[in-house]
Design an enzyme around this catalytic site. Structure first.
Site, short mmCIF file in Angstrom:
data_model
loop_
_atom_site.label_atom_id
_atom_site.label_comp_id
_atom_site.label_asym_id
_atom_site.label_seq_id
_atom_site.Cartn_x
_atom_site.Cartn_y
_atom_site.Cartn_z
N GLU A 46 0.81 -1.22 0.00
CA GLU A 46 0.00 0.00 0.00
C GLU A 46 0.85 1.27 0.00
O GLU A 46 0.41 2.32 -0.51
CB GLU A 46 -0.95 0.02 1.20
CG GLU A 46 -2.11 -0.96 1.11
CD GLU A 46 -1.80 -2.32 1.71
OE1 GLU A 46 -2.72 -3.14 1.83
OE2 GLU A 46 -0.61 -2.55 2.05
N PHE A 92 -10.40 -6.99 16.05
CA PHE A 92 -9.32 -7.44 15.17
C PHE A 92 -8.97 -6.35 14.16
O PHE A 92 -9.84 -5.84 13.46
CB PHE A 92 -9.77 -8.72 14.44
CG PHE A 92 -8.78 -9.24 13.44
CD1 PHE A 92 -7.53 -9.71 13.85
CD2 PHE A 92 -9.10 -9.28 12.09
CE1 PHE A 92 -6.62 -10.20 12.91
CE2 PHE A 92 -8.20 -9.78 11.16
CZ PHE A 92 -6.95 -10.23 11.57
N GLN A 93 -7.71 -5.99 14.09
CA GLN A 93 -7.15 -4.99 13.18
C GLN A 93 -7.67 -3.57 13.45
O GLN A 93 -7.55 -2.69 12.61
CB GLN A 93 -7.42 -5.35 11.71
CG GLN A 93 -6.68 -6.63 11.27
CD GLN A 93 -6.77 -6.87 9.77
OE1 GLN A 93 -7.79 -6.58 9.15
NE2 GLN A 93 -5.71 -7.42 9.20
N VAL A 103 15.68 9.03 -3.03
CA VAL A 103 16.32 9.93 -2.09
C VAL A 103 17.72 9.42 -1.75
O VAL A 103 17.96 8.22 -1.66
CB VAL A 103 15.47 10.06 -0.81
CG1 VAL A 103 16.28 10.61 0.36
CG2 VAL A 103 14.29 10.98 -1.09
N PHE A 156 24.52 8.03 0.90
CA PHE A 156 24.35 9.38 1.44
C PHE A 156 24.46 9.38 2.96
O PHE A 156 24.96 10.33 3.56
CB PHE A 156 23.00 9.97 1.00
CG PHE A 156 22.98 11.47 0.99
CD1 PHE A 156 23.58 12.18 -0.03
CD2 PHE A 156 22.36 12.18 2.01
CE1 PHE A 156 23.57 13.56 -0.04
CE2 PHE A 156 22.36 13.56 2.01
CZ PHE A 156 22.96 14.26 0.97
#
Length: 577
Positions: free
Chosen positions: A49, A111-112, A381, A466
């Site tokens: 996601e 739950f969750q 990045v 970096f």
């Protein structure tokens, strides 16, 4: 029977939304099924996601229109948060649909169970929980309008069962699309600005992302004022090209000419930039700051005049009030300094066929030369951003996007998913660090599954490069930054993606040409020099002391070879001489 989910899809379609990025889950089933049945909005499947949010952010950045991502309850939508932070800080309009556990179970440690409306509040301009079906579509439309007008993230939290409720009828609103208004300061504020600028002998312009669409107007302003133009990173794609007043970039990733042009001016005119580094502002100068968002003015450095407005609209009104600056001494000095700095940077990107590992500067230069005229470049990045900022050539059609405000690893490939989905015929080039690529490695499968011909160039230096530079500057011996990488090209080929590995400079151009010409996703794994430093345009006494401490501690820790390798780099000889 029309469900709430059907209505959501209908409103998104009316607003011009083409796709929703996400990963299916039980609490989202009502919504994804409505997308399937409608056939008007595409479901763009990703493997994580976080990538969905990055993809939506990239699409919004490139189109200027609302983009959408979705996550199922609990862990599903929590994975969105890093990408949403990036979108919100980049000021791009994104709608996130966060499914929730059943409404009757909220507050029971079900739950969750999480509370997304609280968790997402810091990375959004609007967040709301839908408790009853009657709140929709109004909450959805408010969220969409807020995301578009404030250019940020809006989150609508919807319990899974509400998607399946019957829609009881609604009065249709006009499609929610981006609008355009003329915004400029009042005449009296413009007169103050003109008075300050007309009374200045040495004006420098600093431009950022807010100069988008105003290239010619900023150049005309510079011509009137005989002012060198310095750009922040996010202003590069809008200001650097076809610009006889360009003197480069400033900031941690910039180079000396941009820094000097600002330090030597008597008036600095900031245009559409929230440039974040106080240490790079001039020590003695009058500062005028123009920004569309007044709340951003003066928060980085003290200013003398605040102007709220759109850059292009304001220049239109300001130019007639400005006198032609006669002397070009300040501009000429800045351009001369820029020519020298540019040559030194370009010398580091020469084709040295005997040098291995390969200079990362050479990689970036070749990518720029071989890419299409309308390519979209997306660096990870870290050091890839440095090489992109210094060596990619902009032309008014090319785009350069990334996690330039949030600064998160692993953005390049997920951003590329959104860019390529929105523009399937356009060349999209992800400049990946080896650490960034590995962090969301599963999205290579997204490229294959969705048929996205993204080109990935990996700067493979077997390190978090970096971070190593930051350690050196602080006098810390490198620790925990080494990466034991596979042959990324072999991995790509195993996944059904064109892959090539390059270890010698003479093989690089051919590998890039083949990858760019390939009809599908392609990855070029380039073994690059680990000890290639990217020094900021001004080195502080503390940083110099840090490098000295790093050298001593490195020898004492038994890593003298690392120090010898470092001393051989062209960058060190050039900067520290």
């Amino acid at each position: 029977m029309t469900t709430i989910a059907d209505t959501i899809v209908d409103i998104l379609d009316d607003a011009g939304v083409k796709r929703v990025y996400g990963l299916p889950g039980d609490s989202l089933n009502g919504f994804t099924d409505a997308i399937r049945r409608a056939g008007t909005v595409e479901w763009s499947h990703v493997r994580h996601e976080e990538a969905a949010a990055f993809a939506a952010a990239a699409e919004a950045a490139l189109t200027g229109e609302l983009a959408v991502c979705a996550g199922s309850c609990g862990p599903g939508n929590l994975h969105l948060i890093n990408g949403l932070f990036d979108a919100n800080r980049s000021r791009v309009p994104v709608l996130a649909i966060a499914a929730q556990i059943p409404a009757t179970e909220i507050g029971t440690t079900y739950f969750q169970e999480t509370h997304p409306q609280e968790l997402f509040r810091e990375c959004s301009v609007y967040t709301e929980l839908v408790s009853v079906p009657e709140q929709l579509p109004r909450v959805l439309e408010i969220a969409m309008r807020t995301a578009i007008e404030r250019r940020g993230v809006a989150v609508v939290v919807i319990p899974g069962e509400i998607f399946l409720k019957v829609e009881v009828g609604r009065e249709k609103s006009a499609p929610i699309r981006a609008t355009r208004s003329i915004v400029r300061p009042v005449d009296s504020e413009l007169a103050k600005a003109a008075e300050l600028l007309n009374g200045s002998k040495k004006v420098t312009i600093l431009g950022g992302a807010g100069t988008e669409g105003a290239h010619d107007k900023v150049v005309a302003l510079a011509e009137r004022l005989k002012a060198p133009i310095v750009h922040a990173l996010r202003g590069k794609e809008f200001l650097e090209y076809d610009n006889p007043y360009d003197v480069g970039m400033t900031g941690l990733l910039g180079f000396a000419s941009g820094y000097k042009a600002m330090e030597s001016c008597d008036t600095l005119l900031m245009l559409g930039t929230d440039f974040p580094y106080p240490q790079f502002f001039p020590s003695k100068a009058t500062i005028i700051q123009l920004d569309l968002r007044g709340e951003q003015i003066g928060r980085r450095t003290p200013i003398d005049l605040a102007l709220v407005g759109d850059v292009g609209d304001t220049i239109d009104a300001l130019l007639p009030l400005l006198e032609e600056t006669k002397s070009s001494r300040h501009l000429d000095a800045a351009l001369s300094h820029y020519a020298k700095a540019r040559k030194e940077l370009d010398d580091l990107a020469d084709d040295d066929r005997d040098r291995t590992p390969i200079h990362p500067q050479y990689v970036a230069r070749l990518v720029s030369e071989l890419a299409t005229d309308d390519a979209v470049f997306i660096p990870d990045v870290g050091s890839p951003v440095v090489w992109a900022a210094r060596y990619l050539k902009m032309n008014g059609s090319r785009r350069l996007i990334g996690s330039f405000s949030h600064g998160t690893m692993a953005n390049a490939v997920p951003h590329a998913i959104g860019a390529q989905s929105a523009f399937p015929e356009r060349q999209v080039v992800a400049l990946s660090g080896d650490g960034g690529l590995a962090m969301l490695f599963g999205e290579l499968l997204t490229l294959r599954q969705n048929g996205l011909p993204v080109k990935i160039v990996v700067f493979n230096n077997s390190s978090l490069n970096f971070v190593e530079l930051e350690m050196k500057a602080a006098g810390i011996v490198n620790f925990g930054t080494g990466l034991d990488n596979p042959n990324f090209a072999d991995v790509a080929n195993a996944l059904g993606i064109h892959g090539a590995r390059v270890e010698r400079p003479g093989d690089l151009e051919g590998a890039l040409r083949a990858a760019f010409a390939h009809d599908g996703p392609a990855l070029v794994d380039v073994v690059t020099a680990r000890q290639e430093l990217s020094i900021p345009p001004t080195v502080t006494a503390q940083q110099a002391k840090g490098f000295a401490l790093y050298a001593i501690r490195t020898v004492l820790s038994g890593n003298a070879k690392e120090l010898v390798d470092l001393a051989e780099t062209n960058v060190v000889r050039r900067v520290l001489r």
